[in-house]
Design a protein around this motif. Structure first.
Motif, short mmCIF file in Angstrom:
data_model
loop_
_atom_site.label_atom_id
_atom_site.label_comp_id
_atom_site.label_asym_id
_atom_site.label_seq_id
_atom_site.Cartn_x
_atom_site.Cartn_y
_atom_site.Cartn_z
N LYS A 32 0.81 -1.21 0.00
CA LYS A 32 0.00 0.00 0.00
C LYS A 32 0.85 1.27 0.00
CE LYS A 32 -2.21 1.70 3.58
NZ LYS A 32 -3.07 1.96 4.71
N ASP A 33 1.93 1.28 0.75
CA ASP A 33 2.77 2.47 0.86
C ASP A 33 3.74 2.60 -0.32
OD1 ASP A 33 1.59 3.10 3.25
OD2 ASP A 33 3.15 2.18 4.47
N GLY A 34 3.78 1.62 -1.18
CA GLY A 34 4.68 1.67 -2.33
C GLY A 34 6.06 1.13 -1.98
N VAL A 35 6.93 1.19 -2.96
CA VAL A 35 8.27 0.65 -2.80
C VAL A 35 9.11 1.52 -1.87
CG1 VAL A 35 10.39 0.05 -4.03
CG2 VAL A 35 8.18 -0.49 -5.04
N VAL A 36 8.95 2.84 -1.97
CA VAL A 36 9.70 3.76 -1.11
C VAL A 36 8.97 3.85 0.22
CG1 VAL A 36 10.52 6.13 -0.85
CG2 VAL A 36 10.55 5.04 -3.10
N ASN A 37 9.69 3.72 1.30
CA ASN A 37 9.11 3.75 2.63
C ASN A 37 8.40 5.08 2.89
OD1 ASN A 37 9.27 4.42 5.61
ND2 ASN A 37 9.73 2.23 5.60
N LYS A 38 7.13 5.01 3.26
CA LYS A 38 6.31 6.20 3.49
C LYS A 38 6.89 7.07 4.60
CE LYS A 38 1.63 7.55 4.76
NZ LYS A 38 0.31 7.06 5.18
N THR A 39 7.37 6.46 5.68
CA THR A 39 7.94 7.23 6.79
C THR A 39 9.18 7.99 6.35
OG1 THR A 39 7.07 5.61 8.34
CG2 THR A 39 8.79 7.07 9.16
N PHE A 40 10.03 7.35 5.55
CA PHE A 40 11.23 8.00 5.03
C PHE A 40 10.86 9.23 4.22
CE2 PHE A 40 14.41 8.32 1.56
CZ PHE A 40 15.51 8.67 2.32
N VAL A 41 9.86 9.11 3.36
CA VAL A 41 9.42 10.24 2.54
C VAL A 41 8.87 11.35 3.43
CG1 VAL A 41 7.76 10.98 0.78
CG2 VAL A 41 9.00 8.83 0.49
N GLN A 42 8.07 10.98 4.43
CA GLN A 42 7.52 11.99 5.33
C GLN A 42 8.63 12.73 6.08
OE1 GLN A 42 4.85 9.43 7.54
NE2 GLN A 42 3.07 10.26 6.47
N MET A 43 9.67 12.02 6.48
CA MET A 43 10.80 12.65 7.18
C MET A 43 11.49 13.66 6.26
SD MET A 43 12.26 9.30 9.27
CE MET A 43 13.89 9.60 8.74
N LEU A 44 11.73 13.27 5.01
CA LEU A 44 12.39 14.18 4.08
C LEU A 44 11.51 15.40 3.79
CD1 LEU A 44 14.06 11.68 1.61
CD2 LEU A 44 15.18 13.22 3.22
N GLU A 45 10.21 15.18 3.64
CA GLU A 45 9.29 16.29 3.41
C GLU A 45 9.29 17.25 4.59
OE1 GLU A 45 5.63 14.29 2.45
OE2 GLU A 45 6.10 14.26 0.31
N ALA A 46 9.33 16.72 5.81
CA ALA A 46 9.37 17.55 7.01
C ALA A 46 10.64 18.38 7.07
CB ALA A 46 9.24 16.69 8.26
N LEU A 47 11.71 17.87 6.45
CA LEU A 47 12.98 18.60 6.39
C LEU A 47 13.06 19.55 5.21
CD1 LEU A 47 15.33 15.64 7.33
CD2 LEU A 47 14.85 17.65 8.75
N GLY A 48 11.97 19.61 4.43
CA GLY A 48 11.92 20.54 3.30
C GLY A 48 12.40 19.98 1.98
N TYR A 49 12.45 18.67 1.86
CA TYR A 49 12.91 18.05 0.62
C TYR A 49 11.75 17.41 -0.14
CZ TYR A 49 17.68 18.38 2.38
OH TYR A 49 18.87 18.85 2.85
#
Length: 59
Positions: free
Chosen positions: A31-48
């Motif tokens: 459901k979350d896809g191949v890329v880890n959803k939490t990892f993406v959320q962390m990067l987004e929170a850091l402005g990436y």
């Protein structure tokens, strides 16, 4: 799906990377896809933004 473009079954792809067809299927259907959803959320929170680019290698 790249399996289709590469003319490989999930089982053949799994064999190439040393795992099972069932595991490859689980990753593809996840459901979350191949890329880890939490990892993406962390990067987004850091402005990436996360961008994945697939480029066919020349053999």
């Amino acid at each position: 799906m790249k399996c289709i473009a590469g003319e490989l079954t999930q089982a053949q792809l799994a064999e190439k990377i040393g795992t099972t067809g069932q595991y490859v299927n689980r990753i593809i259907k996840k459901k979350d896809g191949v890329v880890n959803k939490t990892f993406v959320q962390m990067l987004e929170a850091l402005g990436y933004d996360v961008e994945l680019t697939y480029v066919k290698r020349e053999d």
